[in-house]
Design a protein around this motif. Structure first.
Motif, PDB file in Angstrom:
ATOM      1  N   VAL A 431       0.814  -1.219   0.000  1.00 38.92           N
ATOM      2  CA  VAL A 431       0.000   0.000   0.000  1.00 38.92           C
ATOM      3  C   VAL A 431       0.849   1.273   0.000  1.00 38.92           C
ATOM      4  O   VAL A 431       0.312   2.377   0.120  1.00 38.92           O
ATOM      5  CB  VAL A 431      -0.984   0.000   1.186  1.00 38.92           C
ATOM      6  CG1 VAL A 431      -1.958  -1.161   1.048  1.00 38.92           C
ATOM      7  CG2 VAL A 431      -0.248  -0.089   2.523  1.00 38.92           C
ATOM      8  N   GLN A 456       0.066  -4.131   3.911  1.00 37.40           N
ATOM      9  CA  GLN A 456      -1.213  -4.069   4.611  1.00 37.40           C
ATOM     10  C   GLN A 456      -1.324  -5.200   5.627  1.00 37.40           C
ATOM     11  O   GLN A 456      -0.912  -6.340   5.387  1.00 37.40           O
ATOM     12  CB  GLN A 456      -2.365  -4.143   3.608  1.00 37.40           C
ATOM     13  CG  GLN A 456      -3.739  -3.814   4.176  1.00 37.40           C
ATOM     14  CD  GLN A 456      -4.386  -4.993   4.887  1.00 37.40           C
ATOM     15  OE1 GLN A 456      -4.123  -6.138   4.554  1.00 37.40           O
ATOM     16  NE2 GLN A 456      -5.218  -4.713   5.881  1.00 37.40           N
ATOM     17  N   ASN A 621      -3.937  -5.601  -5.865  1.00 33.31           N
ATOM     18  CA  ASN A 621      -4.278  -4.477  -5.004  1.00 33.31           C
ATOM     19  C   ASN A 621      -5.699  -3.999  -5.267  1.00 33.31           C
ATOM     20  O   ASN A 621      -6.274  -4.243  -6.331  1.00 33.31           O
ATOM     21  CB  ASN A 621      -3.307  -3.318  -5.229  1.00 33.31           C
ATOM     22  CG  ASN A 621      -2.008  -3.498  -4.463  1.00 33.31           C
ATOM     23  OD1 ASN A 621      -1.699  -4.586  -3.989  1.00 33.31           O
ATOM     24  ND2 ASN A 621      -1.248  -2.426  -4.350  1.00 33.31           N
ATOM     25  N   ARG A 625      -6.232   1.880  -5.161  1.00 31.69           N
ATOM     26  CA  ARG A 625      -4.905   2.081  -4.581  1.00 31.69           C
ATOM     27  C   ARG A 625      -3.974   2.768  -5.581  1.00 31.69           C
ATOM     28  O   ARG A 625      -3.730   2.256  -6.674  1.00 31.69           O
ATOM     29  CB  ARG A 625      -4.295   0.747  -4.168  1.00 31.69           C
ATOM     30  CG  ARG A 625      -3.002   0.868  -3.381  1.00 31.69           C
ATOM     31  CD  ARG A 625      -3.258   1.258  -1.961  1.00 31.69           C
ATOM     32  NE  ARG A 625      -4.000   0.213  -1.265  1.00 31.69           N
ATOM     33  CZ  ARG A 625      -4.681   0.409  -0.152  1.00 31.69           C
ATOM     34  NH1 ARG A 625      -4.727   1.618   0.381  1.00 31.69           N
ATOM     35  NH2 ARG A 625      -5.331  -0.589   0.427  1.00 31.69           N
TER      36      ARG A 625
END
Length: 739
Positions: A431, A456, A621, A625
């Motif tokens: 992230v 994450q 993801n 993001r």
């Protein structure tokens, strides 16, 4: 121990200066001779009749690499080909031999002769054993001191002991429990207990002074073999006054003067303290709250001059600070390689850990992060040859060898590096990446670079070590209870966690994490000692309310891109996305007028700034993001797509492989209105100023010099790539007309 005994003990001290011979860093007055460069400058030639000149505040220093090739590991031999793992404390004997406490995995005391030959005086594998040379063993040796007879005293931090090495390499335990037990106890040297001592000093009579770091006390080992506490209390704190009522916080270094006064680097308190012969502790200098502008953050090593000046190795910013007898502070200036040097820039060492002054006035500083021993010499004293000046410049710009990941990291020989959360061998969402713009909670959207990879994880999840590493820093963790709480082991750091604690603030491993409580019995701080070992999979703490682990990678003291460690299961097949390309003049005015679909720009001698709004995404993801890019640049093409002369290849201006150490460099990489939502921005936007250069740890301002081109139609093409090598293919061209 009574105050009377404290005063008697100190009054009995007749001290030598720093065991290496503490002379001024200025050149000798009345002497026509300089130091012998062929012998590394360790032995002074004839001292002038008028003696050393007074110390000059803020003198311009030339920094060269004295020993080490910059690689991590072990090798004896010639100084510049030798290799260290964690060079820490330094000492000089009276004939000019330089000694280095080489901790990490080496656990040796290294010797550098005046003619530049590195050998191992004592130590081998980690352990606790007396004996001759390699038969002896240490555990994370730190501070060193030398006496007039050629003996070397070692603060053997991991063994909680003080060791003595004769000139012939025979190692004995001077004080401390021979089992390596940590604790606090005065008395006979063989029965006394220490807790991670880091600093050591010795006087003419042979009394050895100890910065008993994690006991927060100053101790002495007398010549008759008794250990006594001179100053400090039962808990860390900050208080001046009578010695045994005074408080210290993680003291790491000592120096002693002719009057029997001790100078103390009170590291966690950001202070230099003095224990006078009258038994009183006073503060000579202390940093306040602004860590960016103030000197004296995390002092870790001291050297004393003939006229009462202190040199202080300051760890937070890598500066070498002078403290005058009247309390004035100044940083040594960076002379550079050119005789027409500037006196405006302070000299910087990546991670100074030890400092000693030689008889010719030079300073030797151990750079534990770069695995080097550096020499700082005054401009007048050095009289560098052209070859030496070229070497000095090469030292300043050298990129260290690649860290030996096969030895350091658990993923060597496997599909990739393990992850810092469970399961360690399976994919997790990334992230945040290295080089992204980050702000502050006081409203600054471009406050610093993001210096790691964010993985994450749910709040309360264990944070796990991904490599076998030993703690190098005496104060490796920070930010108790805050969002940015974290710990740095050696080359890897882990942030946004409760260090050493569960989600309910309970201790995880008391043998590694000491939880200090406030006066109400609540956890207030975690202490982790230098030399603490962690293995792959060991729990370092738990994820806090940031809901991710920030993992930084700094094998040589500068943040490098942790994606280079190749996480298991990492995949990125998605090309970066370019939202827009904008051009600005030097006043910040944006070019907006168009004709026939082409942006109109001027032939501006000052140049034009190109700003690219772009972001990256990764496989797996969340679609929302947005991540930063890895490489950017620009190319100028003719209207038919052929490159303009000089732009046959894109000008690669940005590569977030190694971040610049200057926090303000983020404003060179990113234009106004960049920022992320965590710090108040409406949306995550990365506006890259691609005409500026940010790569290889450096940052500088640039521009596209449109005045060098004749009027006509051109194309500005943006090169934008992620770490996996995917390149943006759409939105990369901006048609322009130069008028």
């Amino acid at each position: 121990m009574s105050q009377r005994l404290t005063k008697l003990s100190l009054a009995a001290v007749a001290v030598i200066l720093a065991a290496a011979g503490a002379y001024s860093a200025a050149h000798y007055a009345g002497s026509e001779e300089d130091s012998s460069s062929s012998k590394g400058g360790l032995i002074s030639k004839v001292i002038g009749k008028s003696g050393p000149k007074p110390t000059v505040m803020g003198w311009p220093a030339l920094a060269t690499t004295f020993a080490g090739d910059g690689g991590i590991g072990f090798a004896d031999g010639t100084a510049r080909k030798a290799r260290f793992d964690d060079p820490y404390g330094l000492a000089l004997d009276l004939v000019g031999n330089l000694y280095v406490a080489d901790a990490g995995e080496n656990n040796r005391i290294r010797k550098i002769t005046p003619d530049g030959i590195v050998s191992s005086l004592a130590g081998s594998a980690e352990g606790f054993a007396d004996g001759q040379g390699a038969a002896a063993s240490f555990n994370t040796p730190s501070g060193l001191a030398a006496d007039g007879a050629g003996n070397i005293y070692v603060a053997d931090t991991g063994n909680n002991a003080i060791r003595k090495i004769t000139a012939q390499g025979m190692v004995t335990t001077l004080a401390g429990d021979r089992s390596g037990k940590a604790g606090y106890r005065d008395g006979a040297a063989g029965q006394a207990l220490f807790n991670g001592p880091i600093g050591v000093a010795v006087d003419k009579q042979g009394n050895v002074y100890v910065a008993d770091t994690y006991n927060d006390r100053i101790r002495v080992i007398t010549v008759d073999g008794q250990v006594k506490t001179l100053a400090g209390g039962a808990a860390p704190g900050y208080q001046d006054g009578p010695a045994l009522a005074a408080l210290f916080d993680t003291p790491c270094a000592l120096a002693v003067n002719d009057q029997g006064e001790l100078y103390i680097a009170d590291t966690k308190n950001n202070a230099i303290r003095k224990l006078g012969s009258d038994g009183q502790v006073t503060t000579l200098a202390r940093a306040a709250t602004d860590e960016r502008t103030e000197l004296l953050r995390r002092p870790v090593a001291l050297a004393l001059t003939h006229d009462g000046y202190l040199y202080v190795a300051e760890a937070s910013h890598g500066r070498i600070i002078q403290l005058s007898p009247v309390g004035e502070l100044a940083g040594l200036k960076d002379a550079g390689a050119d005789p027409a040097y500037s006196t405006d820039t302070e000299i910087s060492v990546s991670d100074p850990a030890g400092i000693v002054q030689s008889a010719d006035g030079s300073l030797y500083v151990s750079d534990s992060a770069r695995r080097l021993v550096r020499r700082l010499s005054s401009h007048e004293l050095s009289q560098l040859s052209l070859q030496e000046k070229a070497q000095q410049m090469a030292d300043r710009t050298a990129i260290p060898p690649a860290a030996p990941l096969a030895r350091k990291l658990a993923g060597a020989g496997k599909p990739g590096l393990l992850w810092p959360v469970k399961p360690q061998n399976a994919w997790h969402e990334i992230v945040g990446t290295v080089g992204e713009v980050r702000g502050s909670f006081d409203g600054e959207s471009r406050e610093h670079f993001h210096a790691g990879v964010d993985v994450q994880a749910d709040m309360g999840e264990p944070v796990l070590a991904v490599a076998d590493e030993k703690v190098s820093n005496p104060l490796p963790n920070w930010g108790f209870g805050g969002l940015s709480e974290g710990i740095s082991l050696d080359s890897l750091s882990y942030i946004h966690m409760r260090v050493g604690r569960t989600a309910k603030n309970k201790p995880i491993d008391p043998s590694r994490f000491q939880i200090l409580e406030d006066d109400k019995g609540r956890p207030a701080r975690v202490r982790v000692k230098r030399g603490t070992q962690f293995k792959v999979g060991d729990t370092l703490g738990t994820v806090n309310r940031m809901f991710h682990v920030h993992m930084g990678y700094s094998p040589y003291g500068q943040a490098e891109n942790a994606l280079a460690l190749h996480f298991i299961g990492f995949a990125d097949s998605i090309a970066p996305h370019i939202d827009s390309i904008q051009l600005f003049d030097q006043s910040g005015q944006r070019y907006s007028k168009k004709r026939d679909g082409r942006l109109l720009v001027a032939r501006d001698p000052a140049g034009i700034n190109i700003v690219v709004d772009a972001y990256d995404q990764m496989d797996g993801n969340l679609a929302r993001r947005r991540l930063g890019l890895y490489k950017l640049g620009y190319q100028i093409l003719h209207a038919d797509g052929m490159p303009v002369a000089g732009f046959e290849q894109p000008a690669l201006t940005m590569e977030f492989n190694r971040l610049p150490p200057d926090r303000e460099a983020v404003k060179i990489a990113y234009a106004d209105n960049s920022g992320i939502t965590v710090y108040g921005s409406a949306a995550t936007r990365f506006l890259y100023s691609v005409t500026n250069t940010v790569r290889d740890g450096e940052a500088r301002v640039g521009a596209w010099k449109t005045a060098a081109l004749p009027p006509g139609e051109y194309i500005v093409r943006i090169f934008a790539a992620d770490f996996a090598g995917n390149q943006a293919r759409t939105g990369r061209d901006l048609p322009v007309t130069i008028e």
